[in-house]
Design an enzyme around this catalytic site. Sequence first.
Site, PDB file in Angstrom:
ATOM      1  N   CYS A 102      60.069 -99.493 -51.083  1.00 48.64           N
ATOM      2  CA  CYS A 102      59.225 -98.443 -51.698  1.00 48.64           C
ATOM      3  C   CYS A 102      58.257 -98.944 -52.760  1.00 48.64           C
ATOM      4  O   CYS A 102      57.071 -98.646 -52.697  1.00 48.64           O
ATOM      5  CB  CYS A 102      60.114 -97.359 -52.293  1.00 48.64           C
ATOM      6  SG  CYS A 102      60.914 -96.381 -51.028  1.00 48.64           S
TER       7      CYS A 102
HETATM    8  C1  UDX Z   1      63.100 -96.980 -55.347  1.00 50.49           C
HETATM    9  C2  UDX Z   1      63.073 -95.779 -56.333  1.00 50.49           C
HETATM   10  O1  UDX Z   1      63.993 -96.018 -57.411  1.00 50.49           O
HETATM   11  C3  UDX Z   1      63.406 -94.481 -55.621  1.00 50.49           C
HETATM   12  O2  UDX Z   1      63.297 -93.382 -56.518  1.00 50.49           O
HETATM   13  C4  UDX Z   1      62.429 -94.312 -54.465  1.00 50.49           C
HETATM   14  O3  UDX Z   1      62.680 -93.123 -53.770  1.00 50.49           O
HETATM   15  C5  UDX Z   1      62.506 -95.516 -53.529  1.00 50.49           C
HETATM   16  O4  UDX Z   1      62.234 -96.710 -54.276  1.00 50.49           O
HETATM   17  P1  UDX Z   1      64.928 -98.572 -54.249  1.00 50.49           P
HETATM   18  O5  UDX Z   1      63.773 -99.296 -53.643  1.00 50.49           O
HETATM   19  O6  UDX Z   1      66.079 -98.205 -53.372  1.00 50.49           O
HETATM   20  O7  UDX Z   1      64.440 -97.181 -54.899  1.00 50.49           O
HETATM   21  O8  UDX Z   1      65.500 -99.514 -55.415  1.00 50.49           O
HETATM   22  P2  UDX Z   1      65.596 -99.518 -57.016  1.00 50.49           P
HETATM   23  O9  UDX Z   1      67.020 -99.383 -57.402  1.00 50.49           O
HETATM   24  O10 UDX Z   1      64.636 -98.590 -57.629  1.00 50.49           O
HETATM   25  O11 UDX Z   1      65.173-101.054 -57.333  1.00 50.49           O
HETATM   26  C6  UDX Z   1      63.895-101.558 -56.941  1.00 50.49           C
HETATM   27  C7  UDX Z   1      63.726-103.019 -57.346  1.00 50.49           C
HETATM   28  O12 UDX Z   1      63.581-103.151 -58.752  1.00 50.49           O
HETATM   29  C8  UDX Z   1      64.891-103.934 -56.961  1.00 50.49           C
HETATM   30  O13 UDX Z   1      64.369-105.134 -56.410  1.00 50.49           O
HETATM   31  C9  UDX Z   1      65.600-104.208 -58.284  1.00 50.49           C
HETATM   32  O14 UDX Z   1      66.252-105.456 -58.295  1.00 50.49           O
HETATM   33  C10 UDX Z   1      64.433-104.173 -59.251  1.00 50.49           C
HETATM   34  N1  UDX Z   1      64.827-103.829 -60.634  1.00 50.49           N
HETATM   35  C11 UDX Z   1      65.352-102.598 -60.908  1.00 50.49           C
HETATM   36  C12 UDX Z   1      64.632-104.745 -61.661  1.00 50.49           C
HETATM   37  O15 UDX Z   1      64.144-105.848 -61.445  1.00 50.49           O
HETATM   38  N2  UDX Z   1      64.970-104.398 -62.940  1.00 50.49           N
HETATM   39  C13 UDX Z   1      65.488-103.184 -63.241  1.00 50.49           C
HETATM   40  O16 UDX Z   1      65.764-102.942 -64.437  1.00 50.49           O
HETATM   41  C14 UDX Z   1      65.696-102.256 -62.205  1.00 50.49           C
END
Ligand code: UDX
Length: 431
Positions: A269
């Site tokens: 996403c």
């Molecule tokens: C995301 C959105 O959170 C969600 O609301 C939307 O509908 C779809 O996209 P998702 O892709 O499943 O969800 O993962 P998410 O938990 O948001 O993490 C995304 C990325 O950010 C991951 O690669 C994670 O490792 C990274 N991340 C997250 C960080 O690097 N640091 C953080 O503090 C949080």
Amino acid sequence: MRVSIVGSGYVGTTVAACLADLGNEVRAIDVDRRVVEPINAGTSPIHEPGLEPLVSAYGGDTLRATTDYGAVTDTEVTVLALPTPTDSAGGINLEAMEAGTRSVGEALRHAEDYHLVVVKSTVIPGTTAERLVPILEDASGRREGVDFGVAVNPEFQREGSAVEDFMEPDKIVLGTDGDERALDRLARLYEPLVAQWETPVVETGRREAEMIKYANNAFLAAKISLINDIGNICKEFGVDTYEVADALGLDDRISDQFLRSGVGWGGSCFPKDVDALRVAARDAGYEPAVLDAAVELNDKQPRRLLSLLDDHVDAEGCRVAVLGLSFKPGTDDIRNSRAIPIIEGLLDRGAEIVAYDPVATEPMRERFPDIEYTEAAIDALDGVYGAVVITDWDEFATLDTEFDAMARPVVVDGRRIVKRRDGITYEGLTW
Ligand code: UDX
């Protein structure tokens, strides 16, 4: 209510199962028999925590799957949960969305009563009114606002907690442009959740609802890139970014979520939505400077991680371990995983890669068939001249004596699985 869900991907299947659990009569429509059959047999076609018990309880009963769009006419509401992937220019590809919308329109030609079509897929502002409504009207021979309504209702579900995110939402966004009949019907669908959690309901326009989804993901992606920028600065000053982030998070205006700095964001996403928004902004004549920088920084983090490794090890001809392959813990999804640029960078250096992930080995093997994969982290560490940590799987935080198996004990941690390890060279990417 009687509801059909078009598209049984990770959003559609989750929404279908959750709506069945809320007491609705659900029809899941998908062109692919390989997802229809398992649902009717009571097994989930995708892995999401909490989904299997729901599909097992309702599959073949109040949750029935079919390849026939005719099912639309048995229902009062149709939710479009089709993919909007990236096209070659970084924008969104509406092919699946438009084809599905046309099929729904053709089914509506035979509908006897008012029907509500709900756009749940992520689409650029204006898409519903300008692209999808005309298709529905043309295919059905009916009029929007008279014979059927069309609303926008984005989802905010994360992979790995999609069921929980649906069942206990932070907010519900209903975009209807003030069409009361559409709004009433859509609001009824969410009534049980609102009653249980007092969830805030945002009633807004369709373009605003479409934009809220992009703004949400762009904001979170940029928030991570900002904390990565701050983290890189902290590293230069010998400051522990994680202590800084803990203090930042105490400010209500900032909150403590999405402040984990490191090797950056991936998944299906954030990259897709941020790119689509940048392309759409440019097409409209606006340069999205902060979003451009967020992406640039995200591309930079894996390179910084490898350059930290270079400070300690000349990787050419050496075995190097990659710990973690999925884009985040709790999933085998490797789409836009930071492990991909890391593996590419190591291959460019002429390293011999040995990789480990508790669940994502097979998808990564398809992408990189020629590197070595192990069944356990300890096996990946055996005899290597360096290791990088790319996914924050819990099991990596407990690695300890396992590092003794390394030929040269250098670890670069891109996720702060631990602050440091005594007795070995342990480099944090941003601390
Ligand atoms: C995301 C959105 O959170 C969600 O609301 C939307 O509908 C779809 O996209 P998702 O892709 O499943 O969800 O993962 P998410 O938990 O948001 O993490 C995304 C990325 O950010 C991951 O690669 C994670 O490792 C990274 N991340 C997250 C960080 O690097 N640091 C953080 O503090 C949080």
